[in-house]
Design a protein around this motif. Structure first.
Motif, PDB file in Angstrom:
ATOM      1  N   ASP A  22      79.787 -43.462 -11.196  1.00  0.00           N
ATOM      2  CA  ASP A  22      78.542 -44.163 -10.485  1.00  0.00           C
ATOM      3  C   ASP A  22      77.657 -42.401 -10.465  1.00  0.00           C
ATOM      4  O   ASP A  22      76.349 -42.233 -10.995  1.00  0.00           O
ATOM      5  N   VAL A  23      78.830 -41.265  -9.779  1.00  0.00           N
ATOM      6  CA  VAL A  23      78.284 -40.549 -10.035  1.00  0.00           C
ATOM      7  C   VAL A  23      77.785 -39.432 -11.121  1.00  0.00           C
ATOM      8  O   VAL A  23      76.533 -38.808 -11.291  1.00  0.00           O
ATOM      9  N   ILE A  24      78.813 -39.629 -12.398  1.00  0.00           N
ATOM     10  CA  ILE A  24      77.695 -39.438 -13.557  1.00  0.00           C
ATOM     11  C   ILE A  24      76.681 -40.156 -14.137  1.00  0.00           C
ATOM     12  O   ILE A  24      75.946 -39.002 -14.333  1.00  0.00           O
ATOM     13  N   ASP A  25      76.668 -41.544 -13.709  1.00  0.00           N
ATOM     14  CA  ASP A  25      75.122 -41.812 -14.341  1.00  0.00           C
ATOM     15  C   ASP A  25      73.879 -40.886 -13.185  1.00  0.00           C
ATOM     16  O   ASP A  25      73.091 -40.949 -14.112  1.00  0.00           O
ATOM     17  N   ASP A  76      85.733 -36.729  -5.225  1.00  0.00           N
ATOM     18  CA  ASP A  76      84.921 -35.974  -6.227  1.00  0.00           C
ATOM     19  C   ASP A  76      83.283 -37.102  -5.778  1.00  0.00           C
ATOM     20  O   ASP A  76      82.317 -36.106  -6.694  1.00  0.00           O
ATOM     21  N   VAL A  77      83.658 -37.945  -5.059  1.00  0.00           N
ATOM     22  CA  VAL A  77      82.183 -38.862  -5.223  1.00  0.00           C
ATOM     23  C   VAL A  77      82.088 -38.026  -3.584  1.00  0.00           C
ATOM     24  O   VAL A  77      80.605 -37.842  -3.725  1.00  0.00           O
ATOM     25  N   ASP A  78      83.046 -38.325  -3.110  1.00  0.00           N
ATOM     26  CA  ASP A  78      82.259 -36.774  -1.511  1.00  0.00           C
ATOM     27  C   ASP A  78      81.404 -35.844  -1.444  1.00  0.00           C
ATOM     28  O   ASP A  78      80.358 -35.975  -0.991  1.00  0.00           O
ATOM     29  N   PHE A  79      82.135 -35.326  -3.197  1.00  0.00           N
ATOM     30  CA  PHE A  79      81.766 -34.188  -2.586  1.00  0.00           C
ATOM     31  C   PHE A  79      80.661 -33.410  -3.379  1.00  0.00           C
ATOM     32  O   PHE A  79      79.946 -32.832  -3.264  1.00  0.00           O
ATOM     33  N   ALA A  80      80.091 -34.713  -4.818  1.00  0.00           N
ATOM     34  CA  ALA A  80      79.039 -34.898  -5.060  1.00  0.00           C
ATOM     35  C   ALA A  80      78.131 -35.462  -4.563  1.00  0.00           C
ATOM     36  O   ALA A  80      76.866 -35.049  -4.754  1.00  0.00           O
ATOM     37  N   GLY A  81      78.364 -36.293  -3.371  1.00  0.00           N
ATOM     38  CA  GLY A  81      77.304 -36.359  -2.631  1.00  0.00           C
ATOM     39  C   GLY A  81      76.418 -35.564  -2.155  1.00  0.00           C
ATOM     40  O   GLY A  81      75.543 -35.293  -1.466  1.00  0.00           O
ATOM     41  N   PHE A  82      77.579 -34.296  -1.707  1.00  0.00           N
ATOM     42  CA  PHE A  82      76.410 -33.475  -0.975  1.00  0.00           C
ATOM     43  C   PHE A  82      75.549 -32.498  -1.563  1.00  0.00           C
ATOM     44  O   PHE A  82      74.330 -32.358  -1.604  1.00  0.00           O
ATOM     45  N   TYR A  83      76.356 -32.635  -3.784  1.00  0.00           N
ATOM     46  CA  TYR A  83      74.909 -31.989  -4.317  1.00  0.00           C
ATOM     47  C   TYR A  83      73.459 -33.137  -4.059  1.00  0.00           C
ATOM     48  O   TYR A  83      72.381 -32.618  -4.575  1.00  0.00           O
ATOM     49  N   LEU A  84      74.199 -34.397  -4.143  1.00  0.00           N
ATOM     50  CA  LEU A  84      72.808 -35.387  -4.560  1.00  0.00           C
ATOM     51  C   LEU A  84      72.068 -35.752  -3.863  1.00  0.00           C
ATOM     52  O   LEU A  84      70.944 -35.202  -3.701  1.00  0.00           O
ATOM     53  N   ALA A  85      72.721 -34.680  -2.305  1.00  0.00           N
ATOM     54  CA  ALA A  85      71.769 -34.803  -1.034  1.00  0.00           C
ATOM     55  C   ALA A  85      70.946 -33.826  -0.423  1.00  0.00           C
ATOM     56  O   ALA A  85      69.483 -33.796  -0.365  1.00  0.00           O
ATOM     57  N   ALA A  86      71.361 -32.569  -1.407  1.00  0.00           N
ATOM     58  CA  ALA A  86      70.762 -31.473  -1.601  1.00  0.00           C
ATOM     59  C   ALA A  86      68.960 -31.456  -2.222  1.00  0.00           C
ATOM     60  O   ALA A  86      67.816 -31.794  -2.589  1.00  0.00           O
ATOM     61  N   VAL A  87      69.335 -32.441  -4.083  1.00  0.00           N
ATOM     62  CA  VAL A  87      68.508 -32.858  -4.790  1.00  0.00           C
ATOM     63  C   VAL A  87      67.874 -33.930  -3.970  1.00  0.00           C
ATOM     64  O   VAL A  87      66.019 -33.110  -4.097  1.00  0.00           O
ATOM     65  N   ASP A  88      68.009 -34.993  -3.434  1.00  0.00           N
ATOM     66  CA  ASP A  88      67.405 -35.518  -2.580  1.00  0.00           C
ATOM     67  C   ASP A  88      66.399 -34.718  -1.484  1.00  0.00           C
ATOM     68  O   ASP A  88      64.875 -34.252  -1.660  1.00  0.00           O
ATOM     69  N   ALA A  89      67.146 -33.413  -0.537  1.00  0.00           N
ATOM     70  CA  ALA A  89      66.595 -33.373  -0.041  1.00  0.00           C
ATOM     71  C   ALA A  89      65.519 -32.268  -0.360  1.00  0.00           C
ATOM     72  O   ALA A  89      64.151 -32.025   0.039  1.00  0.00           O
ATOM     73  N   ALA A 115      85.016 -27.526   1.121  1.00  0.00           N
ATOM     74  CA  ALA A 115      85.827 -28.314   2.751  1.00  0.00           C
ATOM     75  C   ALA A 115      84.521 -29.519   3.282  1.00  0.00           C
ATOM     76  O   ALA A 115      86.029 -29.678   3.486  1.00  0.00           O
ATOM     77  N   LEU A 116      83.879 -29.484   3.572  1.00  0.00           N
ATOM     78  CA  LEU A 116      83.522 -29.949   4.238  1.00  0.00           C
ATOM     79  C   LEU A 116      83.528 -31.702   3.462  1.00  0.00           C
ATOM     80  O   LEU A 116      83.726 -32.409   4.227  1.00  0.00           O
ATOM     81  N   ALA A 117      83.478 -31.492   1.991  1.00  0.00           N
ATOM     82  CA  ALA A 117      84.044 -32.781   1.341  1.00  0.00           C
ATOM     83  C   ALA A 117      85.603 -32.914   1.716  1.00  0.00           C
ATOM     84  O   ALA A 117      85.596 -34.488   1.893  1.00  0.00           O
TER      85      ALA A 117
END
Length: 234
Positions: free
Chosen positions: A6-9, A57-70, A111-113
């Motif tokens: 899902d992250v890669i997609d 990896d999924v939790d970690f990527a979530g921070f980046y994807l949230a930054a993109v959305d924000a 660290a947060l992830a």
């Protein structure tokens, strides 16, 4: 998202929607390479606990994807602001953008992830083999970082000596292995604080401020290089 696929997609979707010269696209391409490598290694025996690594990896990527959305709403998280603010600046090299993204994501988000994944799975960061697998990921990141840095060498030869030295000084301030070591230290500081919201929130805010300062350094303009941007050296 629940799987690394899902992250890669989602990263591929981001890549298709951005100009290749966009600073966020520069980081996204590198992050996609790393994530694809991790997805492959989940099946090779490199990691002692593949399910935990995938969840992290999924939790970690979530921070980046949230930054993109924000960023779409003009409110990226503080550690990510230097990258998003400079993303259209053609006097910043693609490698600088890639490292600025790594700085925000590793020095702040990682660290947060780990805290998120450990909390959700009932684990402790000191449990085996969490740190062992954490260090295994270092190997993948170092390979990709070295590949990206090597792609810069031919272009450096075309720069004036002063500009080349400035660029090498800027990118030399960041090292993936050192950043991940520091993120583990941040984790060890934050983990005992998680039950004390005031202390924890202030520590995270201080970390975000420090990482943001480093990010601004990494995107310091060097020179206008419209023909030398491609991370793959094309």
């Amino acid at each position: 998202m629940s799987t690394i696929t899902d992250v890669i997609d989602r990263m591929r979707e981001i890549d298709r929607g951005l100009d290749p010269h966009d600073g966020v696209a520069c980081f996204n391409r590198v992050y996609l390479k790393v994530t694809e490598r991790i997805a492959h290694e989940l099946t090779t025996g490199l990691f002692a606990d593949p399910p935990f690594v995938e969840r992290l990896d999924v939790d970690f990527a979530g921070f980046y994807l949230a930054a993109v959305d924000a960023a779409v709403a003009g409110r990226p998280a503080r550690p990510w602001r230097p990258l998003f603010a400079a993303r259209a600046d053609r006097s910043v090299w693609s490698l600088q953008f890639a490292l600025a993204g790594m700085n925000a994501h590793i020095n702040h988000d990682l660290a947060l992830a780990v805290i998120t994944t450990c909390t959700d799975t009932g684990r402790d960061p000191d449990d085996d083999p969490i740190h062992h697998d954490f260090l295994r990921i270092n190997e993948i990141l170092e390979d990709v970082e070295s590949e990206v840095r090597r792609s810069l060498e031919p272009a450096l030869l075309k720069l004036a000596t002063k500009d080349a030295e400035t660029l090498k000084h800027i990118v030399g301030t960041f090292c993936v292995a050192r950043a991940r070591d520091l993120s583990w230290c941040s984790l060890q500081t934050l983990w005992p604080q998680r039950g004390h919201p005031f202390l924890y929130d202030n520590s995270v805010a201080l970390l975000a401020q420090t990482v943001s300062v480093m990010g601004r350094l990494l995107v310091t303009p060097v020179t206008d290089v419209p023909d030398l941007w491609d991370l793959d050296g094309d």
